[in-house]
Design an enzyme around this catalytic site. Structure first.
Site, mmCIF file in Angstrom:
data_model
loop_
_atom_site.group_PDB
_atom_site.id
_atom_site.type_symbol
_atom_site.label_atom_id
_atom_site.label_comp_id
_atom_site.label_asym_id
_atom_site.label_seq_id
_atom_site.Cartn_x
_atom_site.Cartn_y
_atom_site.Cartn_z
ATOM 1 N N TRP A 35 41.670 44.214 42.255
ATOM 2 C CA TRP A 35 42.982 43.493 42.114
ATOM 3 C C TRP A 35 44.347 44.093 42.589
ATOM 4 O O TRP A 35 45.109 43.835 43.075
ATOM 5 C CB TRP A 35 43.423 42.863 40.534
ATOM 6 N N GLU A 56 43.455 35.022 44.410
ATOM 7 C CA GLU A 56 42.224 35.459 43.664
ATOM 8 C C GLU A 56 40.925 35.297 44.568
ATOM 9 O O GLU A 56 39.930 35.922 44.722
ATOM 10 C CB GLU A 56 42.149 34.425 42.438
ATOM 11 N N TYR A 116 53.013 43.836 36.828
ATOM 12 C CA TYR A 116 52.099 42.568 36.872
ATOM 13 C C TYR A 116 51.349 42.267 35.584
ATOM 14 O O TYR A 116 51.881 41.065 35.027
ATOM 15 C CB TYR A 116 51.022 42.642 38.055
#
Length: 202
Positions: free
Chosen positions: A53, A45, A23
Site C-alpha cells: 500500500w 485499492e 494516512y
C-alpha cells in the site's frame, strides 16, 4: 528542559514512514460518504493488487494529476491511445491491465450512478453504518468477510474489475465502512471503539 512526548501507539501494519503515518492517523478507518473519495479509493485499492500500500500512497498524487482528481467522466472517456501514453509514465503503476481496469471501473461507476446513488449502494453492504470491530491484535484482523465477498460479487456484476473480496475488504477498511484499528491503537477510541471491549474472535 523539554519533555519527551511518547509517540502514539499505532496499528502494527503502520511503518515509521511519515506518509504512511499520516494516512493511518487521518484517513484510514474514517467513515467516508464522499462519492469522489470512495471512487478514488476503489480505484487505488484495485491498483494495489500484488503491491504494498505504501507504493500506492507514494504514487497517489501523480495519479490525481493524470486522472484530474479522479474525474470519473474524464477517466471513462480515455482512449486506448491515452492509456498507452499513461503506460509510459514512471510516476504511476505502468500495468496495462490495471490502467484498463481503472477506465472500465469509471464507466461502471457512471452506469451505477445513472441508476442509483453509488454511496448508498456501497454502504448497503455494512447496513449503512460503520461496523466497529474490537480486535486486540493485528493478527486477528481478517483479510475478507462475508460482507466483502457480497460487495465483490455485486461490483463484478455491475461491470467493475479488480474488485476481488480481499480488495473489497481493504476498501471497506480504508473508507471506514469497517473500523479495524486495533485496541492498542490511539485511533481505536477516537473512531468508536470502547476501552475494555471484549476482543473479537475469528
Amino acid at each position: 528542559m523539554p519533555v519527551d512526548v511518547p509517540a502514539p501507539c499505532r496499528c502494527r501494519w503502520c511503518t515509521t514512514d511519515p506518509l504512511y503515518q499520516r494516512y493511518h492517523d487521518q484517513e484510514w478507518g474514517v467513515p467516508s460518504r464522499d462519492p469522489g473519495h470512495l471512487f478514488e479509493m476503489l480505484v487505488l485499492e484495485g491498483l494495489q493488487a500484488g503491491l504494498s500500500w505504501i507504493t500506492i500512497l507514494r504514487k497517489r498524487e501523480r495519479y490525481r494529476e493524470v486522472y484530474r482528481g479522479f474525474d470519473v467522466r474524464f477517466m471513462a472517456a480515455q482512449t486506448d491511445a491515452d492509456l498507452e501514453q499513461l503506460a509510459e509514465d514512471p510516476g504511476i503503476i505502468r500495468n496495462r491491465l490495471k490502467l484498463r481496469a481503472a477506465r472500465q471501473n469509471a464507466k461502471a461507476w457512471l452506469r451505477l450512478a445513472g441508476e442509483q446513488d453509488p454511496v448508498d449502494w456501497l454502504w448497503q453492504f455494512v447496513g449503512g453504518k460503520p461496523q466497529i470491530n474490537h480486535f486486540a491484535d493485528h493478527g486477528q484482523v481478517p483479510v475478507t468477510t462475508p460482507e466483502a465477498r457480497a460487495m465483490s460479487r455485486a461490483l463484478k456484476q455491475a461491470g467493475f474489475s479488480f474488485v476481488g473480496p480481499t480488495i473489497c475488504y481493504a476498501f471497506m477498511q480504508a473508507t471506514g465502512m469497517v473500523m479495524d484499528h486495533t485496541q492498542d491503537c490511539f485511533r481505536y477510541p477516537e473512531l468508536g471503539g470502547k476501552t475494555g471491549a471484549a476482543p473479537q474472535q475469528q
